[in-house]
Every structure is written in C-alpha cells, then in structure tokens.
Design a protein around this motif. Structure first.
Motif, PDB file in Angstrom:
ATOM      1  N   SER A 277      -5.973  17.025   0.201  1.00 19.31           N
ATOM      2  CA  SER A 277      -4.507  17.045   0.093  1.00 19.31           C
ATOM      3  C   SER A 277      -3.872  16.137   1.147  1.00 19.31           C
ATOM      4  O   SER A 277      -2.943  15.376   0.857  1.00 19.31           O
ATOM      5  CB  SER A 277      -3.979  18.473   0.255  1.00 19.31           C
ATOM      6  OG  SER A 277      -4.429  19.296  -0.793  1.00 19.31           O
ATOM      7  N   GLN A 278      -4.375  16.221   2.376  1.00 17.04           N
ATOM      8  CA  GLN A 278      -3.847  15.369   3.442  1.00 17.04           C
ATOM      9  C   GLN A 278      -4.138  13.894   3.163  1.00 17.04           C
ATOM     10  O   GLN A 278      -3.293  13.027   3.417  1.00 17.04           O
ATOM     11  CB  GLN A 278      -4.449  15.787   4.778  1.00 17.04           C
ATOM     12  CG  GLN A 278      -4.000  17.160   5.256  1.00 17.04           C
ATOM     13  CD  GLN A 278      -4.749  17.616   6.495  1.00 17.04           C
ATOM     14  OE1 GLN A 278      -5.910  17.292   6.682  1.00 17.04           O
ATOM     15  NE2 GLN A 278      -4.078  18.382   7.347  1.00 17.04           N
ATOM     16  N   LEU A 279      -5.321  13.618   2.645  1.00 21.02           N
ATOM     17  CA  LEU A 279      -5.683  12.243   2.312  1.00 21.02           C
ATOM     18  C   LEU A 279      -4.783  11.693   1.208  1.00 21.02           C
ATOM     19  O   LEU A 279      -4.367  10.531   1.262  1.00 21.02           O
ATOM     20  CB  LEU A 279      -7.145  12.193   1.876  1.00 21.02           C
ATOM     21  CG  LEU A 279      -7.727  10.820   1.561  1.00 21.02           C
ATOM     22  CD1 LEU A 279      -7.609   9.877   2.745  1.00 21.02           C
ATOM     23  CD2 LEU A 279      -9.188  10.964   1.139  1.00 21.02           C
ATOM     24  N   GLU A 280      -4.452  12.524   0.239  1.00 18.81           N
ATOM     25  CA  GLU A 280      -3.578  12.069  -0.843  1.00 18.81           C
ATOM     26  C   GLU A 280      -2.173  11.757  -0.317  1.00 18.81           C
ATOM     27  O   GLU A 280      -1.534  10.803  -0.762  1.00 18.81           O
ATOM     28  CB  GLU A 280      -3.509  13.118  -1.949  1.00 18.81           C
ATOM     29  CG  GLU A 280      -2.765  12.632  -3.186  1.00 18.81           C
ATOM     30  CD  GLU A 280      -3.099  13.423  -4.421  1.00 18.81           C
ATOM     31  OE1 GLU A 280      -2.843  12.913  -5.529  1.00 18.81           O
ATOM     32  OE2 GLU A 280      -3.614  14.559  -4.299  1.00 18.81           O
ATOM     33  N   VAL A 281      -1.685  12.547   0.623  1.00 15.31           N
ATOM     34  CA  VAL A 281      -0.379  12.262   1.235  1.00 15.31           C
ATOM     35  C   VAL A 281      -0.436  10.925   1.966  1.00 15.31           C
ATOM     36  O   VAL A 281       0.480  10.098   1.868  1.00 15.31           O
ATOM     37  CB  VAL A 281       0.028  13.397   2.197  1.00 15.31           C
ATOM     38  CG1 VAL A 281       1.283  13.007   2.978  1.00 15.31           C
ATOM     39  CG2 VAL A 281       0.273  14.688   1.430  1.00 15.31           C
ATOM     40  N   LEU A 282      -1.518  10.696   2.704  1.00 12.87           N
ATOM     41  CA  LEU A 282      -1.686   9.432   3.422  1.00 12.87           C
ATOM     42  C   LEU A 282      -1.649   8.249   2.461  1.00 12.87           C
ATOM     43  O   LEU A 282      -0.969   7.241   2.706  1.00 12.87           O
ATOM     44  CB  LEU A 282      -3.008   9.450   4.190  1.00 12.87           C
ATOM     45  CG  LEU A 282      -3.423   8.136   4.873  1.00 12.87           C
ATOM     46  CD1 LEU A 282      -2.462   7.790   5.997  1.00 12.87           C
ATOM     47  CD2 LEU A 282      -4.845   8.245   5.423  1.00 12.87           C
ATOM     48  N   LEU A 283      -2.353   8.360   1.337  1.00  8.35           N
ATOM     49  CA  LEU A 283      -2.386   7.262   0.365  1.00  8.35           C
ATOM     50  C   LEU A 283      -1.031   7.081  -0.319  1.00  8.35           C
ATOM     51  O   LEU A 283      -0.653   5.955  -0.651  1.00  8.35           O
ATOM     52  CB  LEU A 283      -3.477   7.530  -0.672  1.00  8.35           C
ATOM     53  CG  LEU A 283      -4.914   7.455  -0.133  1.00  8.35           C
ATOM     54  CD1 LEU A 283      -5.907   7.887  -1.206  1.00  8.35           C
ATOM     55  CD2 LEU A 283      -5.239   6.048   0.351  1.00  8.35           C
ATOM     56  N   SER A 284      -0.315   8.163  -0.524  1.00  5.54           N
ATOM     57  CA  SER A 284       1.020   8.057  -1.126  1.00  5.54           C
ATOM     58  C   SER A 284       1.970   7.309  -0.198  1.00  5.54           C
ATOM     59  O   SER A 284       2.754   6.461  -0.644  1.00  5.54           O
ATOM     60  CB  SER A 284       1.577   9.452  -1.431  1.00  5.54           C
ATOM     61  OG  SER A 284       0.809  10.091  -2.429  1.00  5.54           O
ATOM     62  N   TYR A 285       1.899   7.600   1.094  1.00  2.00           N
ATOM     63  CA  TYR A 285       2.715   6.853   2.052  1.00  2.00           C
ATOM     64  C   TYR A 285       2.298   5.387   2.081  1.00  2.00           C
ATOM     65  O   TYR A 285       3.146   4.484   2.128  1.00  2.00           O
ATOM     66  CB  TYR A 285       2.585   7.459   3.448  1.00  2.00           C
ATOM     67  CG  TYR A 285       3.593   8.541   3.738  1.00  2.00           C
ATOM     68  CD1 TYR A 285       4.936   8.230   3.948  1.00  2.00           C
ATOM     69  CD2 TYR A 285       3.213   9.882   3.806  1.00  2.00           C
ATOM     70  CE1 TYR A 285       5.870   9.215   4.207  1.00  2.00           C
ATOM     71  CE2 TYR A 285       4.133  10.878   4.067  1.00  2.00           C
ATOM     72  CZ  TYR A 285       5.463  10.545   4.266  1.00  2.00           C
ATOM     73  OH  TYR A 285       6.385  11.526   4.521  1.00  2.00           O
ATOM     74  N   ALA A 286       0.995   5.126   2.069  1.00  2.00           N
ATOM     75  CA  ALA A 286       0.519   3.745   2.075  1.00  2.00           C
ATOM     76  C   ALA A 286       1.029   2.999   0.843  1.00  2.00           C
ATOM     77  O   ALA A 286       1.441   1.839   0.935  1.00  2.00           O
ATOM     78  CB  ALA A 286      -1.007   3.716   2.114  1.00  2.00           C
ATOM     79  N   ASN A 287       1.042   3.676  -0.296  1.00  3.31           N
ATOM     80  CA  ASN A 287       1.539   3.047  -1.521  1.00  3.31           C
ATOM     81  C   ASN A 287       3.018   2.711  -1.388  1.00  3.31           C
ATOM     82  O   ASN A 287       3.470   1.629  -1.782  1.00  3.31           O
ATOM     83  CB  ASN A 287       1.308   3.996  -2.696  1.00  3.31           C
ATOM     84  CG  ASN A 287       1.202   3.274  -4.019  1.00  3.31           C
ATOM     85  OD1 ASN A 287       0.770   2.118  -4.091  1.00  3.31           O
ATOM     86  ND2 ASN A 287       1.591   3.942  -5.086  1.00  3.31           N
ATOM     87  N   ARG A 288       3.780   3.629  -0.806  1.00  2.00           N
ATOM     88  CA  ARG A 288       5.205   3.370  -0.563  1.00  2.00           C
ATOM     89  C   ARG A 288       5.390   2.168   0.365  1.00  2.00           C
ATOM     90  O   ARG A 288       6.215   1.289   0.118  1.00  2.00           O
ATOM     91  CB  ARG A 288       5.863   4.605   0.058  1.00  2.00           C
ATOM     92  CG  ARG A 288       7.276   4.330   0.581  1.00  2.00           C
ATOM     93  CD  ARG A 288       7.823   5.492   1.384  1.00  2.00           C
ATOM     94  NE  ARG A 288       8.296   6.546   0.511  1.00  2.00           N
ATOM     95  CZ  ARG A 288       8.827   7.694   0.951  1.00  2.00           C
ATOM     96  NH1 ARG A 288       8.921   7.920   2.257  1.00  2.00           N
ATOM     97  NH2 ARG A 288       9.253   8.609   0.106  1.00  2.00           N
ATOM     98  N   PHE A 289       4.596   2.117   1.435  1.00  4.78           N
ATOM     99  CA  PHE A 289       4.740   1.039   2.407  1.00  4.78           C
ATOM    100  C   PHE A 289       4.334  -0.313   1.815  1.00  4.78           C
ATOM    101  O   PHE A 289       4.930  -1.341   2.143  1.00  4.78           O
ATOM    102  CB  PHE A 289       3.910   1.345   3.656  1.00  4.78           C
ATOM    103  CG  PHE A 289       4.319   2.595   4.384  1.00  4.78           C
ATOM    104  CD1 PHE A 289       5.588   3.139   4.221  1.00  4.78           C
ATOM    105  CD2 PHE A 289       3.432   3.244   5.238  1.00  4.78           C
ATOM    106  CE1 PHE A 289       5.972   4.291   4.887  1.00  4.78           C
ATOM    107  CE2 PHE A 289       3.800   4.390   5.910  1.00  4.78           C
ATOM    108  CZ  PHE A 289       5.071   4.919   5.728  1.00  4.78           C
ATOM    109  N   TYR A 290       3.331  -0.313   0.951  1.00  2.65           N
ATOM    110  CA  TYR A 290       2.946  -1.568   0.317  1.00  2.65           C
ATOM    111  C   TYR A 290       4.074  -2.114  -0.554  1.00  2.65           C
ATOM    112  O   TYR A 290       4.373  -3.307  -0.543  1.00  2.65           O
ATOM    113  CB  TYR A 290       1.692  -1.367  -0.538  1.00  2.65           C
ATOM    114  CG  TYR A 290       0.455  -1.917   0.114  1.00  2.65           C
ATOM    115  CD1 TYR A 290      -0.578  -1.075   0.501  1.00  2.65           C
ATOM    116  CD2 TYR A 290       0.311  -3.278   0.369  1.00  2.65           C
ATOM    117  CE1 TYR A 290      -1.715  -1.568   1.118  1.00  2.65           C
ATOM    118  CE2 TYR A 290      -0.814  -3.773   0.983  1.00  2.65           C
ATOM    119  CZ  TYR A 290      -1.823  -2.925   1.357  1.00  2.65           C
ATOM    120  OH  TYR A 290      -2.930  -3.432   1.963  1.00  2.65           O
TER     121      TYR A 290
END
Length: 304
Positions: A170-183
């Motif tokens: 769950s924490q990893l998915e949040v991290l990737l969601s933020y990374a997707n937003r930042f990209y």
C-alpha cells in the motif's frame, strides 16, 4: 580474432544486490531501503550486472556516471530514477561517491505477486524510460517522497506479521502514485523542451509520410530512436501535450496520406495499402474503417 563474450553478474534477490554493492543486509527478504550517505566509504564495483529487481533511487552529489542500458547517466545534480527488472547496469572507474546522499529503494517483483499493483506497475511509463529521462524533483516533492520512504523503512524494520505485505505494498503504491503525478508535472512545467520535442517529432513524421514509393510502416521505436528518447517517454510526452500517444499520431498520419492517395491517384486499394507499408491490405482496410467509419473503397466512392 573473435572477441569473447563479456561476463556479467545476475542479481536475482535483494540479498544478492546488497551483498554485491557492499550495502547492509536487508531486514526484509523482498525489500530494503538504503541510506546512500552511509555508503560513502564503499568502493563502487564496476562489474556489469543484470538486476532482476525494481529500484527507485534518489542519488545526489555523486561525481561521475553510471551506465544503465546503453546510456551513461550523471547523478551529480540529484534526480529520481526508476529501473525495472532485467535492466543492465555498469559502473566506471571514475565514479566518486565520497559526497553522495539520497536513498535507494530496492524490491523484488514477488512482493507484488498477489496484489493488483503487480499488474498495474507495468503501466507506469517511467520504469521503461531511458535513464537520461529521470525525474527532477522540487524541494517540496522531495520532502513528500522522503516522508513516504521513512514510513516504508519503519514498516519493513518491524517483525513480519500477517499484515506486513499489505502495508508495504500500500505504501509503495502511494509512492508510485506521487511519482506519476510528479512526472506529469514535469511534462507541463518543462514546456519549452517538450514543445521542441513535439515540433521535431511532427517534422520527422511529416517528412517520413511525404516520401514517394513504398515505405515500411512507421513505428514508435523508429521515431523514439530518431529523437534520442525512449518509446515510453515519447508517448507520455505526446499524450500530455496533445491528448494522443505516438501510435495514435502515426495512425492519424497514415490515414491522412491514405485519403490523399485514394483521391489523387488511380492506385487500387491493395496498391494503396502496400504504398503505405501494410503487408496485408485487410489490415489497412480495418484501420481505415476504424478511424473514418468508411472502408477505403467507400471513402473513394463518396468523394466522387
């Protein structure tokens, strides 16, 4: 004289990875977070390796370059980079990590096996980007990810129980969601560079389609190579700026050229398909109808 094949080492587990680079052994069998400031005393190995792991790394103040895939990348300015399993990596003798800082998250694909993220992770284009397309973070974005990394680090250092995997994923998915937003933010804030890339893509596509005679079908890989970016980066950039990915742009260009040939030449439908690069005319007919609502023959007839 025939050259011998280069030897390289395969890193299949998180433990393989930490042992090869001299990092502390992982507290969790499938995931670890490495504080890069604590690795400054290590001597980076130059042995080429193939990692069967996912890696997310924020490296700063590293002098020299590492070679990922076929390209060197300089981490001196500090960027966030993503690597998928199977990516080749090679260091060089000139790398200086005496002032390195940042962190590195390493996790095995098995961590995601029973979770939807295991399938979803392939949809994140940044895992297939060439390394010179890494993510440049603002200070606020870096702090956001640092907080998430601290949460992940805290969780995997706890005793493993029935909920450990659920929480980590769950924490990893949040991290990737933020990374997707930042990209996607990066695409929007770096408009000058991206619009220049868009202009060069459109120029290349126009020139390609303007050629006379039979040509091979244009491919996403061809244009990505011409522009020195990866196919995933090119498609994400085009989708952000135009609403369409690279393949959709290529299809649009092919259909427009097909319309021109159908209305201005006496080529048969099959000959038109071959001129455009289609090996099988029925594929051309299917694409043309899906984009225009008419078969090529019906389109030609309707314009008479």
């Amino acid at each position: 004289m025939k050259q011998s094949a280069r030897e390289f080492k395969t890193l299949s587990t998180v433990s393989d990875f930490t042992q090869h680079f001299g990092f502390p052994p992982p507290a969790h069998p499938l995931l670890t977070v490495i504080d890069l400031e604590k690795t400054r005393h290590l001597v980076p190995p130059t042995t080429p390796v193939l990692r069967q792991l996912y890696i997310i790394a924020l490296k700063k103040n590293m002098q020299g370059s590492l070679r990922y895939g076929h390209r060197p990348y300089d981490f001196s300015q500090g960027v966030l980079a993503f690597y998928a399993p199977g990516q080749y990596c090679e260091g060089s003798d000139g790398v200086d990590i005496s002032q390195i800082s940042g962190w590195m998250l390493v996790f095995h694909p098995d961590l995601l096996l029973k979770y939807p993220l295991g399938k979803k992770i392939s949809s994140y284009g940044f895992f297939s980007y060439a390394v010179h397309e890494a993510l440049h973070l603002s200070d606020g974005e870096e702090q956001t990810l640092e907080g998430l990394m601290n949460s992940i680090r805290h969780e995997y250092q706890q005793a493993i129980d029935a909920f450990s995997h659920d929480v980590l994923v769950s924490q990893l998915e949040v991290l990737l969601s933020y990374a997707n937003r930042f990209y996607h933010r990066q695409f929007l804030t770096r408009r000058t560079a991206e619009h220049d890339l868009l202009t060069r893509f459109e120029t290349l596509l126009t020139a390609y389609l303007a050629q006379d005679g039979e040509q091979p079908l244009p491919t996403v890989q061809h244009f990505a190579d011409q522009l020195h970016v990866s196919p995933a980066y090119l498609s994400d950039m085009l989708r952000t700026l135009t609403g369409q990915n690279t393949q959709q742009h290529l299809h649009h260009g092919l259909i427009e050229k097909a319309k021109h040939l159908l209305l201005s030449t006496s080529l048969s439908i099959n000959e038109t398909a071959f001129q455009l690069g289609f090996e099988y005319p029925q594929y051309f007919t299917r694409l043309f109808k899906s984009k225009t609502g008419l078969t090529p023959a019906a389109f030609r007839f309707s314009a008479q």
